[in-house]
Design a protein around this motif. Structure first.
Motif, PDB file in Angstrom:
ATOM      1  N   ALA A   1       0.920 -19.561 -20.516  1.00 53.08           N
ATOM      2  CA  ALA A   1       1.575 -19.579 -21.749  1.00 53.08           C
ATOM      3  C   ALA A   1       2.039 -18.261 -22.223  1.00 53.08           C
ATOM      4  CB  ALA A   1       0.554 -20.302 -22.851  1.00 53.08           C
ATOM      5  N   ARG A   2       0.986 -17.391 -21.838  1.00 50.99           N
ATOM      6  CA  ARG A   2       1.475 -15.974 -22.330  1.00 50.99           C
ATOM      7  C   ARG A   2       2.614 -15.592 -21.685  1.00 50.99           C
ATOM      8  NH1 ARG A   2      -1.930 -10.256 -21.425  1.00 50.99           N
ATOM      9  NH2 ARG A   2      -0.519  -9.335 -23.373  1.00 50.99           N
ATOM     10  N   PHE A   3       2.929 -15.858 -20.486  1.00 52.62           N
ATOM     11  CA  PHE A   3       4.280 -15.496 -19.611  1.00 52.62           C
ATOM     12  C   PHE A   3       5.341 -16.126 -20.481  1.00 52.62           C
ATOM     13  CE2 PHE A   3       2.049 -13.368 -16.541  1.00 52.62           C
ATOM     14  CZ  PHE A   3       3.077 -12.294 -15.975  1.00 52.62           C
ATOM     15  N   LEU A   4       5.147 -17.358 -20.913  1.00 51.32           N
ATOM     16  CA  LEU A   4       6.409 -18.051 -21.676  1.00 51.32           C
ATOM     17  C   LEU A   4       6.473 -17.529 -23.129  1.00 51.32           C
ATOM     18  CD1 LEU A   4       5.423 -21.663 -20.498  1.00 51.32           C
ATOM     19  CD2 LEU A   4       7.170 -20.272 -19.723  1.00 51.32           C
ATOM     20  N   LEU A   5       5.490 -17.218 -23.857  1.00 46.81           N
ATOM     21  CA  LEU A   5       5.638 -16.713 -25.180  1.00 46.81           C
ATOM     22  C   LEU A   5       5.867 -15.162 -25.332  1.00 46.81           C
ATOM     23  CD1 LEU A   5       2.600 -19.048 -26.537  1.00 46.81           C
ATOM     24  CD2 LEU A   5       4.901 -19.483 -26.585  1.00 46.81           C
ATOM     25  N   VAL A   6       5.328 -14.429 -24.586  1.00 47.98           N
ATOM     26  CA  VAL A   6       5.398 -12.997 -24.510  1.00 47.98           C
ATOM     27  C   VAL A   6       5.688 -12.479 -23.212  1.00 47.98           C
ATOM     28  CG1 VAL A   6       4.446 -12.621 -26.955  1.00 47.98           C
ATOM     29  CG2 VAL A   6       2.886 -12.650 -24.792  1.00 47.98           C
ATOM     30  N   PRO A   7       6.792 -12.716 -22.671  1.00 53.78           N
ATOM     31  CA  PRO A   7       6.613 -12.302 -21.218  1.00 53.78           C
ATOM     32  C   PRO A   7       6.714 -10.838 -21.056  1.00 53.78           C
ATOM     33  CG  PRO A   7       8.878 -13.189 -21.973  1.00 53.78           C
ATOM     34  CD  PRO A   7       7.960 -13.420 -23.244  1.00 53.78           C
ATOM     35  N   ARG A   8       7.160  -9.941 -21.769  1.00 57.17           N
ATOM     36  CA  ARG A   8       7.162  -8.601 -21.361  1.00 57.17           C
ATOM     37  C   ARG A   8       5.851  -8.176 -21.426  1.00 57.17           C
ATOM     38  NH1 ARG A   8      12.431  -8.467 -24.101  1.00 57.17           N
ATOM     39  NH2 ARG A   8      13.960  -8.260 -22.548  1.00 57.17           N
ATOM     40  N   ALA A   9       4.978  -8.494 -22.509  1.00 60.54           N
ATOM     41  CA  ALA A   9       3.621  -7.969 -22.594  1.00 60.54           C
ATOM     42  C   ALA A   9       2.744  -8.697 -21.468  1.00 60.54           C
ATOM     43  CB  ALA A   9       3.000  -8.521 -24.011  1.00 60.54           C
ATOM     44  N   ALA A  10       3.305  -9.821 -21.183  1.00 58.42           N
ATOM     45  CA  ALA A  10       2.336 -10.489 -20.004  1.00 58.42           C
ATOM     46  C   ALA A  10       2.548  -9.856 -18.540  1.00 58.42           C
ATOM     47  CB  ALA A  10       2.760 -11.910 -19.969  1.00 58.42           C
ATOM     48  N   ALA A  11       4.045  -9.472 -18.313  1.00 59.00           N
ATOM     49  CA  ALA A  11       4.402  -8.583 -17.207  1.00 59.00           C
ATOM     50  C   ALA A  11       3.634  -7.340 -17.237  1.00 59.00           C
ATOM     51  CB  ALA A  11       5.772  -8.550 -17.098  1.00 59.00           C
ATOM     52  N   THR A  12       3.329  -6.636 -18.279  1.00 60.65           N
ATOM     53  CA  THR A  12       2.661  -5.316 -18.350  1.00 60.65           C
ATOM     54  C   THR A  12       1.355  -5.601 -17.840  1.00 60.65           C
ATOM     55  OG1 THR A  12       4.310  -4.468 -19.911  1.00 60.65           O
ATOM     56  CG2 THR A  12       2.274  -3.371 -19.835  1.00 60.65           C
ATOM     57  N   ALA A  13       0.547  -6.609 -18.510  1.00 60.33           N
ATOM     58  CA  ALA A  13      -0.759  -6.844 -18.123  1.00 60.33           C
ATOM     59  C   ALA A  13      -0.854  -7.151 -16.754  1.00 60.33           C
ATOM     60  CB  ALA A  13      -1.370  -7.860 -19.255  1.00 60.33           C
TER      61      ALA A  13
ATOM     62  N   ARG B   1      13.596 -11.738 -17.466  1.00 57.84           N
ATOM     63  CA  ARG B   1      12.973 -12.641 -18.295  1.00 57.84           C
ATOM     64  C   ARG B   1      13.086 -14.249 -17.492  1.00 57.84           C
ATOM     65  NH1 ARG B   1      11.666 -13.353 -23.911  1.00 57.84           N
ATOM     66  NH2 ARG B   1      11.428 -15.597 -24.288  1.00 57.84           N
ATOM     67  N   ALA B   2      14.144 -14.492 -16.604  1.00 55.32           N
ATOM     68  CA  ALA B   2      13.896 -15.621 -15.922  1.00 55.32           C
ATOM     69  C   ALA B   2      12.804 -15.763 -14.962  1.00 55.32           C
ATOM     70  CB  ALA B   2      15.467 -16.154 -15.217  1.00 55.32           C
ATOM     71  N   TYR B   3      12.726 -14.628 -14.290  1.00 56.30           N
ATOM     72  CA  TYR B   3      11.489 -14.730 -13.246  1.00 56.30           C
ATOM     73  C   TYR B   3      10.074 -14.731 -14.019  1.00 56.30           C
ATOM     74  CZ  TYR B   3      14.911 -13.647  -9.777  1.00 56.30           C
ATOM     75  OH  TYR B   3      16.130 -13.813  -9.112  1.00 56.30           O
ATOM     76  N   LEU B   4      10.065 -14.225 -15.322  1.00 52.91           N
ATOM     77  CA  LEU B   4       8.916 -14.178 -16.058  1.00 52.91           C
ATOM     78  C   LEU B   4       8.479 -15.641 -16.419  1.00 52.91           C
ATOM     79  CD1 LEU B   4       9.137 -11.027 -18.098  1.00 52.91           C
ATOM     80  CD2 LEU B   4       7.749 -11.222 -16.029  1.00 52.91           C
ATOM     81  N   THR B   5       9.536 -16.394 -16.829  1.00 47.10           N
ATOM     82  CA  THR B   5       9.351 -17.796 -17.050  1.00 47.10           C
ATOM     83  C   THR B   5       8.797 -18.664 -15.847  1.00 47.10           C
ATOM     84  OG1 THR B   5      11.092 -17.540 -18.780  1.00 47.10           O
ATOM     85  CG2 THR B   5      10.928 -19.531 -18.305  1.00 47.10           C
ATOM     86  N   ILE B   6       9.418 -18.421 -14.695  1.00 49.12           N
ATOM     87  CA  ILE B   6       9.113 -19.028 -13.590  1.00 49.12           C
ATOM     88  C   ILE B   6       7.745 -18.792 -13.520  1.00 49.12           C
ATOM     89  CG2 ILE B   6       9.533 -19.258 -10.960  1.00 49.12           C
ATOM     90  CD1 ILE B   6      12.424 -18.415 -11.714  1.00 49.12           C
TER      91      ILE B   6
END
Length: 121
Positions: free
Chosen positions: A22-34, A43-48
């Motif tokens: 859910a975090r990757f779907l809602l706040v992908p950049r913050a999730a990627a940093t974490a 963004r597409a890869y983060l959604t995946i």
């Protein structure tokens, strides 16, 4: 006691997968940093990744509820490959060793412990 621990750990791990998804779907950049590798554009890869993690969490809960501990144990055993792969991804893409081992490798170890506990009940 062991059964409660095995099921409890499995439920928590599956819920964490749902939360991470859910975090990757809602706040992908913050999730990627974490995650350990910041992402500016993908963004597409983060959604995946969000869909993958969320789906694994949901599948784990369904297996536990409708099939049982043994099926969940096998699932956890296979799913442990994902955080091991994430460890390598972080290391290969400029992430810190602390994120690679402290988050992803540690997660793989916990998932393997959960699998072992589920096999023992």
């Amino acid at each position: 006691m062991l059964t409660a621990l095995a099921y409890g750990l499995a439920i928590v791990l599956n819920l964490m997968c749902l939360l991470i998804g859910a975090r990757f779907l809602l706040v992908p950049r913050a999730a990627a940093t974490a995650y350990g590798v910041p992402a500016e554009k993908d963004r597409a890869y983060l959604t995946i990744k969000g869909l993958r993690d969320g789906t694994y969490g949901l599948l784990g809960l369904v297996l536990l509820a409708f099939v049982g501990a043994r099926a969940e144990a096998w699932f956890m055993l296979v799913v442990a490959l994902l955080p091991l792969g994430d460890t390598l991804i972080v290391l290969r893409n400029g992430g810190t060793r602390a994120a690679a081992f402290g988050i992803h490798f540690a997660t793989a170890v916990i998932v393997l412990i959960a699998a072992a506990l589920l096999f023992s009940v």
